[in-house]
Design a protein around this motif. Structure first.
Motif, PDB file in Angstrom:
ATOM      1  N   PHE A 251       8.928 -30.324  32.372  1.00  9.25           N
ATOM      2  CA  PHE A 251       8.156 -30.307  31.615  1.00  9.25           C
ATOM      3  C   PHE A 251       8.174 -29.450  30.332  1.00  9.25           C
ATOM      4  O   PHE A 251       8.579 -28.306  30.115  1.00  9.25           O
ATOM      5  CB  PHE A 251       6.518 -29.904  32.249  1.00  9.25           C
TER       6      PHE A 251
ATOM      7  N   THR B  54      -1.619 -34.174  29.808  1.00  9.25           N
ATOM      8  CA  THR B  54      -0.168 -34.493  30.163  1.00  9.25           C
ATOM      9  C   THR B  54       0.168 -35.991  29.975  1.00  9.25           C
ATOM     10  O   THR B  54      -0.661 -36.948  30.030  1.00  9.25           O
ATOM     11  CB  THR B  54      -0.187 -34.202  31.893  1.00  9.25           C
TER      12      THR B  54
ATOM     13  N   GLY C  64       0.792 -31.689  35.723  1.00  7.21           N
ATOM     14  CA  GLY C  64       0.692 -31.167  34.561  1.00  7.21           C
ATOM     15  C   GLY C  64      -0.341 -29.937  34.474  1.00  7.21           C
ATOM     16  O   GLY C  64      -0.043 -29.016  33.926  1.00  7.21           O
TER      17      GLY C  64
END
Length: 121
Positions: free
Chosen positions: A107, A55, A11
């Motif tokens: 993501f 994250t 992340g």
């Protein structure tokens, strides 16, 4: 390395890639001084930008930015003050949060500009 640590690193890597793509200069990642830490310190347009990265796999329980508590804000501001003094920086400072949700291949990134201001002590 534990799975959550791998996700956190991925992340943060995604957040750095996002910042670079958006013309930020990365000064430091995971900067530490004693027990103080800053996830990402960047610069853009003559402004120092301190970025907290959160994250998560999903948002089923809470939004990632909800993990940035008042205690975390105070520690981030203290670490930033230490950073400014150590590197003798005299420029405006902004505090952002970047949330990274999902899996490494997919993501979703949200950049919250001026996510918080230093609290009045």
């Amino acid at each position: 390395m534990a799975e959550h640590n791998n996700l956190g690193k991925a992340g943060e890597d995604a957040a750095v890639a996002y910042l670079l793509k958006n013309d930020y200069i990365i000064r430091h990642r995971n900067w530490q001084r004693g027990h103080l830490e800053l996830d990402i310190v960047a610069a853009k347009e003559n402004e120092l930008v301190v970025i907290e990265v959160k994250t998560r796999k999903n948002t089923s329980f809470a939004k990632p930015q909800d993990a940035v508590t008042m205690q975390k804000i105070k520690r981030t501001v203290l670490a930033t003050d230490t950073y400014l003094k150590l590197f003798q920086i005299d420029s405006p400072v902004r505090f952002d949060i970047i949330t990274v949700v999902g899996s490494e291949k997919n993501f979703q990134i949200e950049h919250i500009i001026e996510a918080f201001h230093p609290p009045i002590w």
